[in-house]
Structure formats: C-alpha cells, structure tokens
Motif scaffolding. Structure first.
Motif, PDB file in Angstrom:
ATOM      1  N   ASP A   5       0.852  -1.186   0.000  1.00 20.10           N
ATOM      2  CA  ASP A   5       0.000   0.000   0.000  1.00 20.10           C
ATOM      3  C   ASP A   5       0.893   1.244   0.000  1.00 20.10           C
ATOM      4  OD1 ASP A   5       0.811   0.540   2.657  1.00 20.10           O
ATOM      5  OD2 ASP A   5      -1.004  -0.310   3.526  1.00 20.10           O
ATOM      6  N   ASP A   6       0.285   2.411  -0.156  1.00 15.39           N
ATOM      7  CA  ASP A   6       1.069   3.646  -0.301  1.00 15.39           C
ATOM      8  C   ASP A   6       1.908   3.951   0.936  1.00 15.39           C
ATOM      9  OD1 ASP A   6       0.123   4.158  -2.889  1.00 15.39           O
ATOM     10  OD2 ASP A   6      -1.628   5.240  -2.129  1.00 15.39           O
ATOM     11  N   ARG A  76      -2.075  11.796  -8.709  1.00 19.13           N
ATOM     12  CA  ARG A  76      -1.141  11.238  -7.720  1.00 19.13           C
ATOM     13  C   ARG A  76       0.290  11.500  -8.186  1.00 19.13           C
ATOM     14  NH1 ARG A  76      -2.554   6.597  -4.665  1.00 19.13           N
ATOM     15  NH2 ARG A  76      -0.587   5.693  -5.395  1.00 19.13           N
ATOM     16  N   VAL A  77       1.056  12.158  -7.324  1.00 16.72           N
ATOM     17  CA  VAL A  77       2.437  12.489  -7.665  1.00 16.72           C
ATOM     18  C   VAL A  77       3.336  12.217  -6.461  1.00 16.72           C
ATOM     19  CG1 VAL A  77       4.028  14.301  -8.393  1.00 16.72           C
ATOM     20  CG2 VAL A  77       1.708  14.254  -9.313  1.00 16.72           C
ATOM     21  N   TRP A  78       4.409  11.459  -6.682  1.00 18.90           N
ATOM     22  CA  TRP A  78       5.413  11.220  -5.643  1.00 18.90           C
ATOM     23  C   TRP A  78       6.456  12.333  -5.696  1.00 18.90           C
ATOM     24  CZ3 TRP A  78       5.019   7.249  -2.136  1.00 18.90           C
ATOM     25  CH2 TRP A  78       4.039   6.291  -2.397  1.00 18.90           C
ATOM     26  N   ILE A  79       6.616  13.034  -4.580  1.00 15.22           N
ATOM     27  CA  ILE A  79       7.587  14.126  -4.486  1.00 15.22           C
ATOM     28  C   ILE A  79       8.681  13.686  -3.522  1.00 15.22           C
ATOM     29  CG2 ILE A  79       7.955  16.542  -3.874  1.00 15.22           C
ATOM     30  CD1 ILE A  79       5.122  17.131  -4.666  1.00 15.22           C
ATOM     31  N   ILE A  80       9.907  13.611  -4.027  1.00 22.49           N
ATOM     32  CA  ILE A  80      10.987  12.927  -3.302  1.00 22.49           C
ATOM     33  C   ILE A  80      12.271  13.753  -3.327  1.00 22.49           C
ATOM     34  CG2 ILE A  80      12.494  10.887  -3.325  1.00 22.49           C
ATOM     35  CD1 ILE A  80      10.083   9.306  -4.408  1.00 22.49           C
ATOM     36  N   ASP A  81      12.940  13.766  -2.194  1.00 28.53           N
ATOM     37  CA  ASP A  81      14.292  14.325  -2.104  1.00 28.53           C
ATOM     38  C   ASP A  81      15.160  13.258  -1.452  1.00 28.53           C
ATOM     39  OD1 ASP A  81      16.518  15.879  -2.054  1.00 28.53           O
ATOM     40  OD2 ASP A  81      15.658  17.517  -0.882  1.00 28.53           O
ATOM     41  N   VAL A  82      16.058  12.652  -2.226  1.00 29.61           N
ATOM     42  CA  VAL A  82      16.835  11.538  -1.684  1.00 29.61           C
ATOM     43  C   VAL A  82      17.846  12.002  -0.639  1.00 29.61           C
ATOM     44  CG1 VAL A  82      16.495  10.078  -3.707  1.00 29.61           C
ATOM     45  CG2 VAL A  82      18.498  11.587  -3.608  1.00 29.61           C
ATOM     46  N   ILE A  83      18.307  13.227  -0.748  1.00 35.38           N
ATOM     47  CA  ILE A  83      19.164  13.807   0.298  1.00 35.38           C
ATOM     48  C   ILE A  83      18.731  15.246   0.509  1.00 35.38           C
ATOM     49  CG2 ILE A  83      21.484  14.296   1.140  1.00 35.38           C
ATOM     50  CD1 ILE A  83      22.609  12.357  -0.875  1.00 35.38           C
ATOM     51  N   ASP A  84      18.034  15.499   1.585  1.00 34.06           N
ATOM     52  CA  ASP A  84      17.724  16.871   1.955  1.00 34.06           C
ATOM     53  C   ASP A  84      18.773  17.313   2.974  1.00 34.06           C
ATOM     54  OD1 ASP A  84      15.751  19.181   1.937  1.00 34.06           O
ATOM     55  OD2 ASP A  84      15.945  18.771   4.083  1.00 34.06           O
ATOM     56  N   GLY A  85      19.615  18.243   2.576  1.00 34.67           N
ATOM     57  CA  GLY A  85      20.754  18.631   3.396  1.00 34.67           C
ATOM     58  C   GLY A  85      22.035  18.029   2.836  1.00 34.67           C
ATOM     59  N   THR A  86      22.246  18.222   1.525  1.00 36.27           N
ATOM     60  CA  THR A  86      23.413  17.621   0.873  1.00 36.27           C
ATOM     61  C   THR A  86      24.714  18.089   1.503  1.00 36.27           C
ATOM     62  OG1 THR A  86      22.189  17.476  -1.219  1.00 36.27           O
ATOM     63  CG2 THR A  86      24.582  17.328  -1.330  1.00 36.27           C
ATOM     64  N   LYS A  87      24.792  19.364   1.859  1.00 31.88           N
ATOM     65  CA  LYS A  87      26.011  19.878   2.471  1.00 31.88           C
ATOM     66  C   LYS A  87      26.284  19.182   3.794  1.00 31.88           C
ATOM     67  CE  LYS A  87      28.219  24.177   4.003  1.00 31.88           C
ATOM     68  NZ  LYS A  87      28.080  25.657   4.122  1.00 31.88           N
ATOM     69  N   GLU A  88      25.231  19.012   4.584  1.00 36.33           N
ATOM     70  CA  GLU A  88      25.409  18.334   5.874  1.00 36.33           C
ATOM     71  C   GLU A  88      25.869  16.892   5.662  1.00 36.33           C
ATOM     72  OE1 GLU A  88      23.197  21.914   6.568  1.00 36.33           O
ATOM     73  OE2 GLU A  88      22.831  20.303   5.134  1.00 36.33           O
ATOM     74  N   PHE A  89      25.220  16.185   4.731  1.00 34.82           N
ATOM     75  CA  PHE A  89      25.595  14.798   4.456  1.00 34.82           C
ATOM     76  C   PHE A  89      27.044  14.689   3.998  1.00 34.82           C
ATOM     77  CE2 PHE A  89      26.264  11.814   0.916  1.00 34.82           C
ATOM     78  CZ  PHE A  89      26.232  10.613   1.626  1.00 34.82           C
ATOM     79  N   LEU A 102       3.621  11.236  -1.054  1.00 36.52           N
ATOM     80  CA  LEU A 102       2.638  11.062  -2.118  1.00 36.52           C
ATOM     81  C   LEU A 102       1.640  12.200  -2.006  1.00 36.52           C
ATOM     82  CD1 LEU A 102       1.178   9.574  -4.397  1.00 36.52           C
ATOM     83  CD2 LEU A 102      -0.004   8.232  -2.630  1.00 36.52           C
ATOM     84  N   VAL A 103       1.592  13.022  -3.036  1.00 34.69           N
ATOM     85  CA  VAL A 103       0.683  14.158  -3.082  1.00 34.69           C
ATOM     86  C   VAL A 103      -0.502  13.792  -3.972  1.00 34.69           C
ATOM     87  CG1 VAL A 103       0.429  16.511  -3.960  1.00 34.69           C
ATOM     88  CG2 VAL A 103       2.444  15.886  -2.612  1.00 34.69           C
ATOM     89  N   THR A 109      -0.805  13.224   1.199  1.00 35.65           N
ATOM     90  CA  THR A 109      -1.655  12.279   1.917  1.00 35.65           C
ATOM     91  C   THR A 109      -0.870  11.171   2.589  1.00 35.65           C
ATOM     92  OG1 THR A 109      -1.981  10.953  -0.077  1.00 35.65           O
ATOM     93  CG2 THR A 109      -3.562  12.723   0.330  1.00 35.65           C
ATOM     94  N   VAL A 110       0.314  10.894   2.079  1.00 35.93           N
ATOM     95  CA  VAL A 110       1.199   9.872   2.632  1.00 35.93           C
ATOM     96  C   VAL A 110       2.604  10.448   2.654  1.00 35.93           C
ATOM     97  CG1 VAL A 110       2.254   7.613   2.225  1.00 35.93           C
ATOM     98  CG2 VAL A 110      -0.200   7.923   1.849  1.00 35.93           C
ATOM     99  N   ALA A 111       3.325  10.246   3.744  1.00 34.05           N
ATOM    100  CA  ALA A 111       4.674  10.796   3.818  1.00 34.05           C
ATOM    101  C   ALA A 111       5.542   9.991   4.773  1.00 34.05           C
ATOM    102  CB  ALA A 111       4.632  12.263   4.277  1.00 34.05           C
ATOM    103  N   SER A 112       6.815   9.911   4.433  1.00 32.84           N
ATOM    104  CA  SER A 112       7.837   9.370   5.328  1.00 32.84           C
ATOM    105  C   SER A 112       9.052  10.276   5.273  1.00 32.84           C
ATOM    106  CB  SER A 112       8.241   7.947   4.928  1.00 32.84           C
ATOM    107  OG  SER A 112       7.275   7.000   5.311  1.00 32.84           O
ATOM    108  N   VAL A 113       9.603  10.553   6.444  1.00 31.99           N
ATOM    109  CA  VAL A 113      10.838  11.338   6.549  1.00 31.99           C
ATOM    110  C   VAL A 113      11.843  10.511   7.336  1.00 31.99           C
ATOM    111  CG1 VAL A 113      11.930  13.440   7.414  1.00 31.99           C
ATOM    112  CG2 VAL A 113       9.627  13.540   6.444  1.00 31.99           C
ATOM    113  N   GLY A 114      12.980  10.251   6.719  1.00 34.36           N
ATOM    114  CA  GLY A 114      14.001   9.454   7.382  1.00 34.36           C
ATOM    115  C   GLY A 114      15.157  10.289   7.892  1.00 34.36           C
TER     116      GLY A 114
END
Length: 248
Positions: A5-6, A76-89, A102-103, A109-114
């Motif tokens: 599921d989403d 339905r659109v997946w909006i993704i940033d594989v590295i938010d904070g590239t300088k920090e990483f 997932l927007v 409507t669905v979100a995960s932040v790692g």
C-alpha cells in the motif's frame, strides 16, 4: 512481487534510500562533492526503478531530475528528495534527511521522513500527536537564516537554534526538541512535501508564513516559505511574522 500500500511503499522507499546513501560513505573512499553526486545519483536511480515497478501510472517530482511537467496531468504524484541537506551529508554531519511524499490533488496524503544517521523513519500513518512541555526553541536554517527570524522568536519568547535540513528541523518539532520551525527565503516542493505531510498527521500546524495552506505539484516548484509549529504557537507566530514583515 509484493503488493504494497502507499504508506508501506513510502516507508520502504525512505528506508532504502537512506541505506543506499549511507553506503556511499563506505571506507571514506569518496568525500565532498564527489560523495554527494554519487549518493544522489545511485539513490535516485533506485527510487525511479522502484516507482516504475510499483506505481507506473503515478507522476514523480524529484530534485535533480528533469521535470517534463507530465506530472501536472496526474492526480497522484510522488515528491521525493533523496538527500535533503546535501552539504550536511557530504561533510559528515547527521542533520540530513530523506523525504518521500505522495501528493494527491495537491495535498500530501502519505509521507515518510528518514533520519538515516539516527536509524529512524517517521511515517504519517504511524506518527503520534505532539504533546508534552514546550522546549522554548525555534529552529531555523543554518545556511540561510530567515530575515527577521530572531525578532519573531523574541516576540514570542523563544530561543533560536540553527539546524541543517528541512526534514531535520521539522522532526525536531515532532520530537518536542523545538516548538517552531520557520523558514523564509525559498525552498522547493521536495524540501517541504514530506515534512509537511508528517507534521500535519502529527497534529502540528503547517502553512505558508501568511497562514495560507501549502499546495504542491504546481508548475513552478518554488515554495517561498513555511511554518511548522505546535498549534498553540500558530497565532502568535503568524502575528509576529506579519508585524516583522511590515517593518522590512
């Protein structure tokens, strides 16, 4: 093949991206810009393949990927940033994050932040509502502090603490380490979609600095500002921000 599921797909995407990005640090063989470039490329390629397999009919929007605007025809659109904070990483800091949202019709409507270096992924379907004592802190961008933010914090009686990525700052509010996250000066939709989705699911306030809702999957991906805070701070922060704006 497993039918996800989403919510589970967003979670596994955020987890997998985090593992891939961390893996590029192995042995210290790459550093700085080379590390950031390779980590972004490998993680994005994996993400694109997963979405092509599991959600081939959905639209996508990601930092660093050519945007042909076909997403505007999708609900339905997946909006993704594989590295938010590239300088920090890329400099070895831990306050970077992974954003997966997932927007649907402009709303997350669905979100995960790692937070991969902490081994944690926060998902909108399993997040607790924020309560407990106030921290007395407002977090702002370390690299691009908003003009007048310290005056806004003073007006509300909060201390200011600079931090790295947008996701890390939002999660500091979610975890009770901060009461307010305020940003002005510009971000993009991939900076905000997943943090806003998780924040709203946790009962936090999320809006533009004028109090209007944040709408995603627009033709122009620029999003000028954001406020995420505990609801009891909303009116005071918006009033202080409006007063500060009239002075500048």
């Amino acid at each position: 093949m497993r039918d996800l599921d989403d919510d589970d797909l967003a979670y596994y995407l955020a987890t997998g991206i985090g593992d891939i990005v961390k893996g590029t640090r192995a042995g210290g063989l790459l550093r700085g810009r080379s590390l950031a470039r390779v980590a972004n490329e490998v993680a994005q390629n994996w993400t694109d393949e997963v979405l092509a397999v599991h959600r081939p009919d959905d639209g996508t929007l990601s930092e660093g990927v050519s945007d042909d605007l076909s997403r505007l025809e999708k609900s339905r659109v997946w909006i993704i940033d594989v590295i938010d904070g590239t300088k920090e990483f890329s400099t070895g800091r831990s306050d970077w994050s992974v954003h997966v949202a997932l927007v649907v019709d402009g709303h997350p409507t669905v979100a995960s932040v790692g937070l991969p270096d902490s081994g944690r992924v926060f998902r909108s379907d399993q997040v607790d509502h924020v309560d407990g004592p106030h921290s007395g802190t407002m977090v702002i961008s370390r690299n691009n502090p908003p003009p007048g933010s310290r005056q806004v914090a003073d007006a509300v009686g909060l201390e200011v603490r600079p931090m790295g990525s947008a996701g890390a700052k939002m999660l500091s509010v979610l975890l009770g380490d901060a009461d307010v996250y305020l940003h002005a000066g510009g971000q993009d939709e991939w900076d905000q979609a997943a943090p806003v989705g998780v924040a709203l699911a946790a009962g936090l306030h999320a809006s533009r600095l004028d109090g209007s809702p944040i709408v995603f999957n627009k033709p122009d991906t620029h999003s000028p500002d954001v406020l995420i805070c505990r609801p009891e701070f909303t009116e005071k922060i918006l009033a202080a921000q409006a007063a500060q704006a009239t002075r500048t």
